[in-house]
Design an enzyme around this catalytic site. Structure first.
Site, PDB file in Angstrom:
ATOM      1  CB  ALA A   4       0.252   5.457  -5.848  1.00  0.00           C
ATOM      2  CG  HIS A   5      -4.322   2.667  -1.267  1.00  0.00           C
ATOM      3  ND1 HIS A   5      -4.525   3.039   0.044  1.00  0.00           N
ATOM      4  CD2 HIS A   5      -5.547   2.358  -1.762  1.00  0.00           C
ATOM      5  CE1 HIS A   5      -5.805   2.941   0.334  1.00  0.00           C
ATOM      6  NE2 HIS A   5      -6.439   2.524  -0.740  1.00  0.00           N
ATOM      7  CG  ASP A   6      -1.738   3.582   2.434  1.00  0.00           C
ATOM      8  OD1 ASP A   6      -2.903   3.782   2.016  1.00  0.00           O
ATOM      9  OD2 ASP A   6      -1.439   2.626   3.175  1.00  0.00           O
ATOM     10  CB  THR A   7       2.836   6.991  -1.115  1.00  0.00           C
ATOM     11  OG1 THR A   7       2.626   5.971  -2.099  1.00  0.00           O
ATOM     12  CG2 THR A   7       3.405   6.369   0.157  1.00  0.00           C
ATOM     13  CG  MET A   9      -2.005  -1.089   1.110  1.00  0.00           C
ATOM     14  SD  MET A   9      -3.405  -0.605   0.090  1.00  0.00           S
ATOM     15  CE  MET A   9      -4.409   0.231   1.332  1.00  0.00           C
TER      16      MET A   9
END
Ligand SMILES: *[C@@H]1O[C@H](CO)[C@@H](O)[C@H](O)[C@H]1NC(C)=O
Ligand SMILES: *[C@@H]1O[C@H](CO)[C@@H](O)[C@H](O)[C@H]1NC(C)=O
Ligand SMILES: *[C@@H]1O[C@H](CO)[C@@H](O)[C@H](O)[C@H]1NC(C)=O
Ligand SMILES: *[C@@H]1O[C@H](CO)[C@@H](O)[C@H](O)[C@H]1NC(C)=O
Ligand SMILES: *[C@@H]1O[C@H](CO)[C@@H](O)[C@H](O)[C@H]1NC(C)=O
Ligand SMILES: *[C@@H]1O[C@H](CO)[C@@H](O)[C@H](O)[C@H]1NC(C)=O
Ligand SMILES: *[C@@H]1O[C@H](CO)[C@@H](O)[C@H](O)[C@H]1NC(C)=O
Ligand SMILES: *[C@@H]1O[C@H](CO)[C@@H](O)[C@H](O)[C@H]1NC(C)=O
Ligand SMILES: *[C@@H]1O[C@H](CO)[C@@H](O)[C@H](O)[C@H]1NC(C)=O
Ligand SMILES: *[C@@H]1O[C@H](CO)[C@@H](O)[C@H](O)[C@H]1NC(C)=O
Ligand SMILES: *[C@@H]1O[C@H](CO)[C@@H](O)[C@H](O)[C@H]1NC(C)=O
Ligand SMILES: *[C@@H]1O[C@H](CO)[C@@H](O)[C@H](O)[C@H]1NC(C)=O
Length: 419
Positions: free
Chosen positions: A236-239, A232
């Protein structure tokens, strides 16, 4: 008009047909390659009756256990292996202006007219392996019934091998919802969500921690069909897309630095969805690796969706199809460099948003259903993953029981649901 060959109906199929919901379901036994449904013209003039969309699935394949088979049926027409790398939640315009993606695009074919299927994540991953979002419009803990056919069935029917490489997966075949503080998430695992995989220890053994990829590359042992899900942070989901781009560059410079491997593998880098729901769901996608030399650093404006990776694989190995989005010629153009080599005619659509915004889930089997953690996992053979997903209940929200699933599996029948 659709044409297809004979379908071997079983008693279970006949029984199943009494369910209105399953009126388009067909089944085959695993004993023979009985079905090769194929669509022969544009879906815009769909004339399929309830009995004309068919899918072969089988539980008979020994593909995962038998080492590499070299028979002619495993010979791809254009490529011999595919690796998909999926990143998260980024608009086309964002990725296309970042230097890491641009540098990669100079080595590949940029697909600038590619659309996701819906929002949010899970139905997109599911669609890329099952040909439908099945009505899923959230990221809940789903177990898609074991009788729903998938690309894994089609691959195994032909003796082709597959693996899903998942970063931060805590153990082989892990079926839990998340791990490592949510760095691994089930919703981004396109195989385990299907009970035909998650409840079958043999098949779940193909769902592996991503570190296995480097080992498999070095050993020359990477399967025909592979999927890579970064964690994650990396996806790119959490970034950010920028962070994921740097991860991607590093990934190509390390794990994928083996030029022989890359040159003989069709690599798709794509995003699951773009970031703004009221807008058309266009995603940045790139083909690399086993592409014609002359096509490097070019842009392909053909209209594709996540179903295109299914149709391309199905065409490359003559797998037949799942009778869902993958068989809808409008939605599933074959990657053009492949289509041109095999004489497949794509549908010309200059701008995919004219077909749909692809921002809403189409109703299906799991609409308004919750399958939250209803099954114990299949980890009898030591995958060590049961506890995370099992609640001790054997009865799902629909009243499906594990024994019913077991009976289905034991009868060696897998039904294809047309949704
Ligand atoms: C598929 O499995 C579900 C859940 O066990 C069941 O309700 C459904 O009737 C089955 N469909 C077919 C076509 O066998
Ligand atoms: C194929 O997809 C198009 C675009 O979403 C849709 O209009 C059409 O009804 C679909 N055809 C079938 C047979 O589902
Ligand atoms: C079966 O498929 C046909 C054609 O796609 C569709 O019109 C019909 O509604 C489907 N039936 C069911 C029960 O889903
Ligand atoms: C589990 O999957 C393997 C490989 O596809 C298959 O051979 C076997 O029949 C499946 N087992 C069951 C119980 O469905
Ligand atoms: C890629 O094409 C662009 C023009 O579209 C050109 O400026 C660039 O130098 C090319 N890059 C490579 C690596 O060939
Ligand atoms: C299913 O599980 C998810 C994740 O735990 C949760 O957010 C959701 O509310 C649950 N849905 C139902 C209907 O229980
Ligand atoms: C994600 O993977 C990277 C390695 O690529 C690792 O350094 C990082 O700790 C992982 N993230 C989490 C939250 O575990
Ligand atoms: C590079 O990849 C090829 C094909 O997968 C494999 O046979 C070879 O062993 C690999 N070389 C190294 C140094 O990993
Ligand atoms: C990746 O490798 C290329 C050469 O293959 C090199 O030009 C580039 O600097 C490397 N990038 C990183 C971030 O290591
Ligand atoms: C999809 O996009 C249309 C057009 O902008 C918008 O009206 C609709 O609300 C969007 N759907 C969702 C679920 O955001
Ligand atoms: C999502 O993609 C569509 C189609 O390219 C684009 O119109 C839209 O602006 C994108 N979303 C955002 C926030 O840019
Ligand atoms: C994609 O790129 C091609 C070639 O540069 C261009 O003609 C086309 O307009 C682009 N398509 C979209 C949807 O931007």
């Amino acid at each position: 008009m659709r044409s297809l060959s004979v379908i071997c109906f079983t008693a279970l199929a006949a029984a199943a047909s009494v369910f209105a919901q399953d009126a388009n379901a067909t089944t085959t036994t695993g004993s023979s390659a009985t079905t090769s449904a194929s669509t022969t013209d544009s879906s815009s003039s769909s004339s399929s009756s309830d009995s004309t969309i068919a899918t072969a699935t089988s539980t008979s394949s020994a593909a995962t256990a038998s080492g590499s088979s070299t028979g002619s049926s495993t010979q791809g027409k254009v490529f011999q292996r595919i690796l998909q790398i999926w990143l998260e939640n980024t608009d086309y315009e964002t990725a296309s202006t970042l230097p890491d993606y641009q540098a990669l695009a100079a080595q590949g074919i940029l697909l600038n007219n590619t659309y996701a299927i819906t929002h949010p994540s899970e139905p997109n991953y599911v669609a890329a392996t099952g040909g439908s979002n099945f009505g899923i419009d959230n990221d809940d803990f789903y177990n898609i019934p074991a009788n729903v056919s998938t690309i894994f069935d089609l691959l195994e029917n032909k003796g082709l091998q597959w693996k899903a490489y998942q970063e931060d997966l805590p153990s082989v075949g892990y079926t839990g919802f998340k791990a490592h503080n949510g760095s691994y998430v089930r919703k981004h695992n396109p195989a385990i969500i299907y009970d035909s995989i998650g409840l079958n220890a043999t098949r779940a053994a193909n769902v592996v921690p991503a570190t296995q990829l480097a080992t498999d590359i070095a050993a020359g042992n990477v399967p025909h069909w592979t999927f890579y899900t970064p964690n994650m942070t990396n996806d790119a989901h959490d970034t950010t897309a920028e962070f994921a781009g740097k991860w991607l560059t590093n990934f190509f410079n390390t794990t994928l630095s083996n030029k022989t491997f890359v040159d003989e593998t069709l690599i798709l880098v794509t995003f699951d969805e773009n970031d703004t729901y009221p807008k058309a769901n266009r995603v940045w996608s790139l083909l690399l690796g086993a592409i014609p030399a002359a096509s490097k650093n070019t842009t392909d404006g053909t209209f594709y969706t996540h179903y295109s990776s299914l149709s391309t694989v199905e065409q490359n190995w003559d797998l037949g199809n799942l009778g869902r989005g993958d068989a809808n010629k409008t939605l599933a153009n074959v990657y053009s460099f492949v289509a041109s080599q095999i004489g497949y005619t794509n549908v010309a659509i200059a701008n995919g948003s004219s077909v749909s915004y692809f921002n809403e889930t189409i109703p299906g089997l799991l609409t308004n259903q919750s399958y939250n953690e209803t099954h114990p996992s299949a980890s009898a053979s030591g995958s060590g993953s049961a506890s995370a997903s099992a609640t001790g209940s054997t009865s799902g929200a629909n009243g499906f029981t594990t024994s019913a699933v077991a009976v289905t599996i034991a009868s060696a029948v897998v039904a294809a649901l047309m949704l």
